[in-house]
Design a protein around this motif. Structure first.
Motif, PDB file in Angstrom:
ATOM      1  N   MET A   1       0.714  -1.199  -0.071  1.00  0.00           N
ATOM      2  CA  MET A   1       0.010   0.082  -0.025  1.00  0.00           C
ATOM      3  C   MET A   1       0.882   1.142   0.028  1.00  0.00           C
ATOM      4  SD  MET A   1      -3.366  -0.275   0.363  1.00  0.00           S
ATOM      5  CE  MET A   1      -4.374  -1.618   0.438  1.00  0.00           C
ATOM      6  N   GLN A   2       0.409   2.098  -0.729  1.00  0.00           N
ATOM      7  CA  GLN A   2       1.012   3.472  -0.774  1.00  0.00           C
ATOM      8  C   GLN A   2       0.360   4.495   0.361  1.00  0.00           C
ATOM      9  OE1 GLN A   2       1.621   5.246  -4.585  1.00  0.00           O
ATOM     10  NE2 GLN A   2       2.586   7.310  -3.810  1.00  0.00           N
ATOM     11  N   TRP A   3       0.876   4.915   1.158  1.00  0.00           N
ATOM     12  CA  TRP A   3       0.391   5.800   2.367  1.00  0.00           C
ATOM     13  C   TRP A   3       0.397   7.357   1.749  1.00  0.00           C
ATOM     14  CZ3 TRP A   3      -2.886   5.393   5.712  1.00  0.00           C
ATOM     15  CH2 TRP A   3      -3.043   6.241   6.970  1.00  0.00           C
ATOM     16  N   SER A   4      -0.589   8.075   1.781  1.00  0.00           N
ATOM     17  CA  SER A   4      -0.527   9.517   1.366  1.00  0.00           C
ATOM     18  C   SER A   4      -1.045  10.322   2.373  1.00  0.00           C
ATOM     19  CB  SER A   4      -1.306   9.576  -0.118  1.00  0.00           C
ATOM     20  OG  SER A   4      -1.307   8.533  -1.081  1.00  0.00           O
ATOM     21  N   ARG A   8      -2.588  14.199   1.587  1.00  0.00           N
ATOM     22  CA  ARG A   8      -3.994  14.637   1.931  1.00  0.00           C
ATOM     23  C   ARG A   8      -4.054  15.697   2.982  1.00  0.00           C
ATOM     24  NH1 ARG A   8      -4.851  13.066  -2.191  1.00  0.00           N
ATOM     25  NH2 ARG A   8      -4.837  11.206  -2.818  1.00  0.00           N
ATOM     26  N   THR A  43       4.614   4.891   5.950  1.00  0.00           N
ATOM     27  CA  THR A  43       3.224   3.958   6.115  1.00  0.00           C
ATOM     28  C   THR A  43       3.432   3.175   7.292  1.00  0.00           C
ATOM     29  OG1 THR A  43       3.603   3.202   3.561  1.00  0.00           O
ATOM     30  CG2 THR A  43       2.342   1.754   4.960  1.00  0.00           C
ATOM     31  N   ASN A  64      -9.831   5.237   1.000  1.00  0.00           N
ATOM     32  CA  ASN A  64      -9.136   5.103  -0.440  1.00  0.00           C
ATOM     33  C   ASN A  64      -8.102   6.349  -0.707  1.00  0.00           C
ATOM     34  OD1 ASN A  64     -10.402   2.761  -0.823  1.00  0.00           O
ATOM     35  ND2 ASN A  64     -12.148   3.427  -1.851  1.00  0.00           N
ATOM     36  N   ASP A  65      -8.333   7.553  -0.235  1.00  0.00           N
ATOM     37  CA  ASP A  65      -7.563   8.866  -0.520  1.00  0.00           C
ATOM     38  C   ASP A  65      -6.254   8.677   0.381  1.00  0.00           C
ATOM     39  OD1 ASP A  65      -9.708   9.874  -1.903  1.00  0.00           O
ATOM     40  OD2 ASP A  65     -10.584  10.809  -0.289  1.00  0.00           O
ATOM     41  N   MET A  67      -4.919   5.636   1.222  1.00  0.00           N
ATOM     42  CA  MET A  67      -4.021   4.346   0.865  1.00  0.00           C
ATOM     43  C   MET A  67      -4.221   3.689  -0.461  1.00  0.00           C
ATOM     44  SD  MET A  67      -4.611   1.922   4.362  1.00  0.00           S
ATOM     45  CE  MET A  67      -6.739   2.473   4.098  1.00  0.00           C
ATOM     46  N   THR A  68      -3.575   3.555  -1.502  1.00  0.00           N
ATOM     47  CA  THR A  68      -3.419   3.070  -2.762  1.00  0.00           C
ATOM     48  C   THR A  68      -2.829   1.698  -2.908  1.00  0.00           C
ATOM     49  OG1 THR A  68      -3.289   5.369  -3.447  1.00  0.00           O
ATOM     50  CG2 THR A  68      -2.961   3.743  -5.274  1.00  0.00           C
ATOM     51  N   GLU A  70      -0.665  -1.351  -4.426  1.00  0.00           N
ATOM     52  CA  GLU A  70       0.411  -1.592  -5.398  1.00  0.00           C
ATOM     53  C   GLU A  70       0.244  -3.011  -5.519  1.00  0.00           C
ATOM     54  OE1 GLU A  70       3.322   1.767  -4.059  1.00  0.00           O
ATOM     55  OE2 GLU A  70       3.026   0.421  -2.356  1.00  0.00           O
TER      56      GLU A  70
END
Length: 117
Positions: A1-4, A8, A43, A64-65, A67-68, A70
């Motif tokens: 998972m990509q953590w954003s 945000r 992350t 969803n905003d 975590m993306t 991968e």
């Protein structure tokens, strides 16, 4: 998972982890400075659903905003894990894939000692 999280937060005008931590506290989620640092820097290894819920409420976003998925990283891990199971971990013939620790062997026929009476 990509953590954003930082992306945000920046979209909401939050530039420092301390500011987000205060906003989370105002929303009823008290977290330690260390936990906030791990969320902010990369992350997080784990996160409770309650924490994620408050975080999304404060940032006005959805999980969803933040975590993306991968899938390429998952596929790469699957190949690496299969190589390790098949004994092809890193090309070494050393026990434990060449690790520094001793190999662990089962204790068949060697029961644990009984405690003193």
């Amino acid at each position: 998972m990509q953590w954003s999280l930082r992306l945000r937060a920046a979209e909401r005008g939050i530039w420092k982890s301390a500011q987000l931590r205060r906003m989370l506290a105002d929303a009823g989620l008290e977290i330690s400075a260390g936990k906030m640092s791990s969320w902010w820097a990369g992350t997080p290894p784990t996160m409770r659903l309650e924490e994620l819920d408050v975080l999304c409420t404060v940032l006005e976003c959805t999980p969803n905003d933040l975590m993306t998925p991968e899938p390429d990283r998952v596929a790469a891990r699957r190949v690496r894990d299969a190589d390790t199971v098949n004994g092809n971990g890193n090309g070494d013939d050393k026990p434990n894939g060449g690790g520094t620790g001793p190999a662990v062997s089962p204790r068949f026929g060697k029961p644990r000692s009984t405690p003193p009476l």
